[in-house]
Structures are given as structure tokens and as C-alpha cells.
Design a protein around this motif. Sequence first.
Motif, PDB file in Angstrom:
ATOM      1  N   UNK A  13     -20.765 -44.076  16.609  1.00  0.00           N
ATOM      2  CA  UNK A  13     -20.183 -44.833  15.510  1.00  0.00           C
ATOM      3  C   UNK A  13     -19.229 -45.871  16.089  1.00  0.00           C
ATOM      4  N   UNK A  14     -19.303 -47.081  15.594  1.00  0.00           N
ATOM      5  CA  UNK A  14     -18.466 -48.141  16.138  1.00  0.00           C
ATOM      6  C   UNK A  14     -16.987 -47.843  15.914  1.00  0.00           C
ATOM      7  N   UNK A  15     -16.207 -48.040  16.971  1.00  0.00           N
ATOM      8  CA  UNK A  15     -14.758 -47.941  16.854  1.00  0.00           C
ATOM      9  C   UNK A  15     -14.226 -49.201  16.165  1.00  0.00           C
ATOM     10  N   UNK A  16     -12.975 -49.136  15.740  1.00  0.00           N
ATOM     11  CA  UNK A  16     -12.373 -50.286  15.064  1.00  0.00           C
ATOM     12  C   UNK A  16     -12.368 -51.524  15.950  1.00  0.00           C
ATOM     13  N   UNK A  17     -12.049 -51.348  17.245  1.00  0.00           N
ATOM     14  CA  UNK A  17     -12.011 -52.507  18.133  1.00  0.00           C
ATOM     15  C   UNK A  17     -13.411 -53.077  18.343  1.00  0.00           C
ATOM     16  N   UNK A  18     -14.446 -52.216  18.287  1.00  0.00           N
ATOM     17  CA  UNK A  18     -15.813 -52.719  18.416  1.00  0.00           C
ATOM     18  C   UNK A  18     -16.220 -53.493  17.164  1.00  0.00           C
ATOM     19  N   UNK A  19     -15.792 -53.025  16.001  1.00  0.00           N
ATOM     20  CA  UNK A  19     -16.071 -53.760  14.766  1.00  0.00           C
ATOM     21  C   UNK A  19     -15.398 -55.136  14.800  1.00  0.00           C
ATOM     22  N   UNK A  20     -14.190 -55.191  15.338  1.00  0.00           N
ATOM     23  CA  UNK A  20     -13.492 -56.474  15.435  1.00  0.00           C
ATOM     24  C   UNK A  20     -14.240 -57.427  16.354  1.00  0.00           C
TER      25      UNK A  20
END
Length: 546
Positions: free
Chosen positions: A295-302
Motif C-alpha cells: 500500500x502506498x505510503x503518504x510520501x509515495x502518494x505525494x
Amino acid sequence: MKFPIPELEACFNNVLPFLDIDLEQEAISPETLNKEIDLWLQSDNEQGECFNDFYWGFIKSDKKRLIKVLTKYYEISSDLYDYLEYGYSRFDDDTIYLSQLDPFILYLSGKYFDINNEPEKAKKSYLIALCSFKQADMNCLNYDEDIFVRFYSLLEDKFDDISEILTEDWLALHPLLVSCIGRYYLIKKDYEKAAMFFEKGDSFDYFERQSLRPYINISNNTYELGMMYLDGLYFEKNYSTAIEYFERVCQRIGLDSLPIMGDIYYYGLGVEKDPKAAIYAYVNSDQEVLTYYNVLRCDQEERLKILCDDLSKNEDLSFDELRELEDAYKHIISEFYKSEEISKRIHQKIMDTPVSDRTDEMNAIYIDYVVKDLDEKLSAPKNNTGSIPENPKVGDIFIFGAFNGEPIEWKVWAINDDGSIYVVSTKIIFKIGCQKVINWLNHSFIDHSFSAEERKHIVGQIYPPFNRYEKTYIYLPSSDQFMQFEGEYPEGTIKETELAKNLSKNKRVLCGDARSIMENGELSRVIDRHNPYGIRPAMDIKIKID
């Protein structure tokens, strides 16, 4: 006492009244338990008074009763473990029954067997305790790392013994457990031991079994090894080797990519920076399969948002690139207005692509637009088109109804016992994915093709393969019926309406038994339920209305 196999719905709860154990009570801390069990094992007090303040009811009983309960608990747990591991034929989800066991009671059982000089029972009791420990399921993002470490630390001195029996098994608990032990050492920063267990789990071989679960759990270990090479933990930092491990994960379980690959292409770790490859990796990760690292981490989503916003400014994107942008905005970044903008660009891209050059995915999306447009544009014809023969014979062809302004030609395949006739269209009248076909035939198609008088002639019936509760009026012939009534399909003889020709270049005819007839006349299984197939509908018609 044996489990009521295979009636496992209630599972371990069936034996709780027998054991007089309440597993809903709050568990005591591992440290306290460890201390008090040692006191109990050294005590000559027959009443076991040192347990009087604990939560579990059975501990308040005398020492003989406690030993009896621990022994019985082990026997029942062992039976369940053996049955699920080696005797049960269903895949994947049945390990949930092991989570009904209480790992702390099994830990107590192991301690008792250790003192009683029964090392094999002790080893197995500890093994099942680890397998049943809920926080040990590292596929879950919500596990409590502190509780996980505390419990595993109780059994750390048993890992070497347990590892001797950690081999391939039916439900793949062992590669998951190996990865948990490796993860435990990773958290403790004992990277040498972590690598040892991850390598053990990565080496398991499941002999091409069809169940996906073993490969998922093996790949937990593979992934962690890749991360150790990526971060330079124990191994010398090596991006190329890390990528090899990540690619092995994808290959083993059919993933398109992993989020960590997005980071690799975003930062250019061992490869050239590639924004498009990074977007592909972030968007095409299967978030349902390997949740604890997928699952994508928040920093990866950014990072994904930065990449998508930059790429969306490019007016000359391919269909695949637009689809990835749409998925990212809709399902990951949750900016729906941007996904709608990209959706319009996708539609235009498809319209600009010649029918002969469109992929099945492009066709499926285009057909969704066409269906919506037809539902808004078409209405039921007011007048009859053609007529039913008064004395039909097998092989007769006649016009009855019209779709999208084109008359529909039907061929009589059989005369039914009740005098009605079984007919099939002579041409492919439309193309649609088989998942939607019966609903489409009995709503959009029938609503837009026949006058009120014509519909009275169509016989409704319960059609079990697709619809068990309401009548079906239009359906699909089976491949056997095609062969029976039409013989071999000569190559190139499949006919289409003008509308069908514009939907797709493919002329695969969908049959009612999940098979299709290819353009060369051969039969083929339907592999993808969403890809569009040619529809030659069939129905039963009453010649006269009562």
C-alpha cells in the motif's frame, strides 16, 4: 477430544465450555506471565496460589487441573493445526481458524512440556503459539509492533529448534512465520539473523501449487531481502540485486509492480530516473495482495501526485499513460475532477484510433460509452419490423425487430414441443464483455429492439446459468448448440451488423457456456470476462399470441 471436522464454522469456540476458558478476557502481559509461570514451575504449592490474581479462570484451579487443561489445550490445538496444514483441501483462508487459539496458553503448554522433558511437544506447542499469534500476521498494517516484539522475545531462545521444522506446508504458515521471525530480528537490528531467516523463507518451493497464498508468504521474505540490499543492511548496498528481488516478487505472484519500484525510478536508484516508470509502479501495485508492503505510503502518494500533475500537462500521451493517470487520480490521489478530465481525453484518444488498431481494453471502454449513448438515444420501436412465419421450418430465416435502425435477421434452429420456435440471430448484433451480457440483452437490447406487440411473442423463462430468480427473455446459445444447428464455422463466415463492425475488429462469438467461437471457427475458452465478444442472441418465440 477431536474437532467436529469438517464442521469448523464455530471452530475452537466449540471446546471452550469443555475447557472452562474465557478467551475474551484481557490477556496478561508476557513479562508478567513469564515471571509467574517460572514461579509456578518452581513451587510446591499444590493449590497454585501464585495465579489467583490472574484473568484466566482455569489458572485459579489447582495445579493438577492446570496441567490437565494445558495438556488438553495442546492436544486440541495440535489436531487443528495438523488438520489445517496437511489434511484440508481448501486454499488460503482457513488459517483464520488458528487465530482462534490463544498463543499465551500454548506458550504455557510449551513451558510445561519443557519442564516435563517432552521436547517435541514443547517445540510444536511453541510453533503453534507463533502461528496463532494474531499480531504475527505481518500482512496486516495494523499490527502492534510492541506487542509483536514482546511476544516473540518470549520464544527467541526457541527459534533455532523451531526452524528445524519450518518447511513447505499446505497452507503456507511456515514461510509467513519465517518472515515474521526475520522481521523480529530486523526490528531488533540483528541484521545477520534477519537475513538468515529471510533467505530460508525465500528458498521454499511449493511445486507449482495453484494456491496463491504460499507464494505470497514466500515473497514476504523475498521482498525483505530486496529491502536489505536496497538499504545496505547486513549486505553491501546493491541496487541491482535489490531490483532482482523485487522483480522476483512480481513474477512469483503475478503483480505488475511494487510501490518500492516507484521510489527506485523516481530517485534513479541503480537506474536512470524515469517518471513514467515511477507512475506505472505506483499505480499498478496490487493493494489487495501484499498489503503490508504494497500500500502506498503518504510520501509515495505525494510523489505520485507531483509526477501525475506534471505528466498530465503533456498533450501527446498514449492510451496506457492516460489510463494510469486516470487510475491514479481516481483510486489513489482521490482528485476526481482530474480523473474526469483524463477520462474525456481517453474517450477522445479511442475515437481518434482506427477500429483496426484498438486494443481489447480500448474497445471495452468505447463500448461502455456506446451503451450509455444508445440508452439515451434509442427507444422502443412503435411499429413491427418484419414478421414471424406462420408455418416455420428449421432453417427458415426471417426479419423480426430492429436494433439501432438495422433490422434483425433470425434463423430457426428448432421447433419446441409447445409449438414455439427457437431462433438465433444470423449476425453479431453487438459486442460486450460477458460479465454484462445477460443484463444488457434483457434490458437495453430488448427495450430498444421490439415493439410492444412483438415483445408479446417472446417467451420468458428461468435461465439458471445466468438468472435464477426472474425470467430471461434473451439469452445466448451454448457452443454445443452452435455446432449442432450450424455445423462447423467456416473461416471468415461470421457476419456482423454495421454497428458491431464499428465496435471492434474481433469477431469472436460468445456462447452461453463461457466459450467463444473464433474467427477461424475454433472454440476457445473465455479468458477475460471484461473483453468484448460478439453477441448472437437467441430466444424462444410464440407464433400466435393467446
